[in-house]
Design an enzyme around this catalytic site. Structure first.
Site, mmCIF file in Angstrom:
data_model
loop_
_atom_site.group_PDB
_atom_site.id
_atom_site.type_symbol
_atom_site.label_atom_id
_atom_site.label_comp_id
_atom_site.label_asym_id
_atom_site.label_seq_id
_atom_site.Cartn_x
_atom_site.Cartn_y
_atom_site.Cartn_z
ATOM 1 N N LYS A 76 48.225 202.670 50.214
ATOM 2 C CA LYS A 76 48.486 201.330 50.730
ATOM 3 C C LYS A 76 47.962 201.268 52.161
ATOM 4 O O LYS A 76 48.112 202.226 52.922
ATOM 5 C CB LYS A 76 49.997 201.067 50.692
ATOM 6 C CG LYS A 76 50.407 199.670 51.124
ATOM 7 C CD LYS A 76 51.919 199.449 50.969
ATOM 8 C CE LYS A 76 52.330 198.039 51.351
ATOM 9 N NZ LYS A 76 53.790 197.804 51.174
ATOM 10 N N SER A 151 55.122 193.718 48.460
ATOM 11 C CA SER A 151 53.891 193.699 49.209
ATOM 12 C C SER A 151 52.886 194.759 48.769
ATOM 13 O O SER A 151 51.707 194.665 49.144
ATOM 14 C CB SER A 151 54.192 193.892 50.696
ATOM 15 O OG SER A 151 54.747 195.179 50.933
ATOM 16 N N SER A 175 59.247 196.165 47.809
ATOM 17 C CA SER A 175 57.782 196.143 47.729
ATOM 18 C C SER A 175 57.117 197.252 46.927
ATOM 19 O O SER A 175 55.909 197.189 46.702
ATOM 20 C CB SER A 175 57.191 196.153 49.139
ATOM 21 O OG SER A 175 57.209 194.847 49.644
HETATM 22 N N1 GLN Z 1 59.363 190.687 49.755
HETATM 23 C C1 GLN Z 1 60.186 191.208 50.818
HETATM 24 C C2 GLN Z 1 59.741 190.618 52.136
HETATM 25 O O1 GLN Z 1 58.911 189.771 52.096
HETATM 26 C C3 GLN Z 1 60.130 192.702 50.827
HETATM 27 C C4 GLN Z 1 58.870 193.238 51.390
HETATM 28 C C5 GLN Z 1 58.822 194.726 51.431
HETATM 29 O O2 GLN Z 1 59.575 195.422 50.746
HETATM 30 N N2 GLN Z 1 57.956 195.246 52.267
HETATM 31 O O3 GLN Z 1 60.182 190.977 53.171
#
Ligand code: GLN
Length: 485
Positions: A76, A151, A175
């Site tokens: 990532k 994400s 995410s």
């Molecule tokens: N979707 C969540 C957010 O927008 C979690 C994102 C994540 O786990 N990095 O914060």
């Protein structure tokens, strides 16, 4: 070939059925052929990959290869990589080349893995659909009209489409698990502190945790083995012995007590998803596990709690991007204030700005007690629900996400609906617990993920339970038809 598990790839490499250079070239060819459609990579590193593969082949020929030697991986783009751009999905870091490797990356190199490149992601990991990336959205390999989740959507889509055999992800509020669910792969978010955060660009430091994203629970076990362990460079890294995650995969699950939270099956859950999850629970029951209804009464407060805690931490973490030290700098600033304002104004996207504003507001003197302090108190109550639950059960199961993958653009105008995508995953981060998502079926051709939550440091148990499920069902072996070629 691209559907082989890590164990199968390792066997093939050690038996000299194919070389790491051949394997790496196969993935690079697939990326060249398919990634224009999916957009799962921000950066591909063919020269570095082939050089590393050649070095791995030398090791393998001399019989000194380890279990992952010569196996390609995608990281990532939140992990700093020495000499390779680390963008974090943001214009702010579009030109940023880190001078060092994140610990997770170092550990993969030490295991002689081959880096294929860096995967697309929501900007600074803020999002549930990959649509906040500066590099454009990633498409879901099961249906190009659908989002891959976020994400870590690039990592999930790359593994699902056979553009990498395994990938790293990070999970602050879901995410790893949510994109794993939406793309039909297996992902694990470890206990907070198990995997080093050193060199992983910080979003919300008390929640962020890196983990493996792969085709199966066994593959997750193999990569977690490399990722996990104490790191003196991360002050929240925990000094504990890392167990052999593969050793207990075959343990019998008869008598396993599975907690089923009533709150995870209330309004908001798609009926088709619910059916898939109920069927998965029945499969466990048929295997001798016992289902126990449990309550997590404060879990309904996890989304509002998270959307105070995470923005508060991000507003502090992202203050380092000032146009001076890292990344983007505006053209011809009039003075220092103009430099800060325009560099941040032009470098960050809308969702990141929204989070910084919410966080700054929640931390400001007049509102600190009303928002930030309250959220910390709720976080404690949410954690205590789990402490109570794990006195009665061994693991908790439910859906990873309330719906299957939604269409691109469908939720971008409505942040609250977008935030609710993580309603079942966020409490796990607030409590610091380990969680997994495993493929459990489909609704209208789009994958459904079953979430497994364990007590602290119960990764081996989660992997064991997930592996047993994958022995009874073949959902994890399904591949998206358009990329099966
Ligand atoms: N979707 C969540 C957010 O927008 C979690 C994102 C994540 O786990 N990095 O914060």
């Amino acid at each position: 070939m691209q559907n082989k598990t890590l164990a199968e790839l390792a066997t093939g490499l050690h038996a000299k059925q194919f070389t790491s250079v051949e394997l790496t070239q196969m993935y690079l060819d697939r990326i060249a052929r398919f990634d224009k459609e999916i957009n799962s990579y921000v950066t591909v590193t063919p020269e570095k990959a082939l050089a590393q593969a050649a070095a791995a082949d030398t090791l393998l020929r001399s019989g000194r290869g380890g279990p992952l030697t010569g196996i390609p991986i995608a990281h990532k783009d939140i992990f700093c990589t020495d000499g390779i751009r680390t963008s974090c999905g943001s214009r702010m870091l579009d030109n940023f080349i880190a001078p060092y490797d994140a610990s997770v990356v170092t550990r993969c190199y030490q295991a002689n893995m081959v880096v294929l490149g860096k995967t697309n992601m929501d900007e600074f990991a803020m999002g549930s659909s990959n649509e906040t990336s500066y590099y454009g959205p990633v498409k879901n390999p099961w249906d190009l009209a659908a989002v891959p989740g976020g994400s870590s959507g690039g990592s999930a889509a790359a593994v699902a489409a056979g553009l990498a055999p395994v990938a790293t992800g990070t999970d602050t509020g879901g995410s790893i698990r949510q994109p794993a669910a939406l793309c039909g792969i297996t992902g694990l978010k470890p206990t907070y502190g198990l995997v080093s955060r050193y060199g992983m660009i910080a979003f919300a430091s008390s929640l962020d945790q890196a983990g493996p994203m792969a085709r199966s629970a066994r593959d997750c076990a193999m990569l977690l083995q490399v990722m996990a362990g104490f790191d003196a460079r991360d002050s929240t890294s925990l000094e504990r012995l890392v167990p052999d995650y593969q050793a207990t995969l075959d343990r019998d699950i008869r008598g396993l007590k599975i907690g089923v939270p009533v709150e995870f099956f209330e309004q908001g859950l798609d009926a088709g998803v619910e059916q898939v999850i109920r069927d998965a629970l029945k499969a466990f029951e048929a295997r001798g596990a016992v289902l126990v209804d449990i309550r997590l009464p404060n879990s309904k407060l996890s989304v509002p709690t998270y959307y105070v805690v995470a923005p508060a931490e991000c507003s502090s973490n992202l203050s380092r991007f000032d146009g001076v030290r890292f990344g983007y700098r505006c053209q011809e600033p009039a003075d220092l204030l103009d430099l800060y304002r325009r560099s941040r104004g032009e470098g960050f996207g809308a969702e990141v700005k929204r989070r910084i504003m919410i966080g700054t507001y929640a931390l400001s003197a007049g509102y600190y007690d009303a928002y930030y302090l309250k959220a910390q108190q709720l976080r404690q109550l949410i954690s205590e629900d789990f402490v109570h639950a794990f006195k009665q059960v061994d693991v908790i199961m439910g859906p990873t996400s309330p719906t299957v993958a939604f269409n691109l653009g469908e939720r971008t105008e409505d942040p609250v609906t977008m935030y609710l995508s993580d309603i079942y995953t966020i409490a796990v981060n607030l409590a610091g617990l380990p969680g997994m998502s495993v493929p459990a079926g489909f609704v209208a051709g789009r994958p459904v993920g079953l979430q497994l939550i364990g007590n602290y440091f119960q990764e081996a148990r989660l992997l064991n339970v997930a592996h047993q499920y994958q022995q009874m069902t073949g959902w994890h072996q399904q591949v998206p038809p358009a990329f099966a070629r």
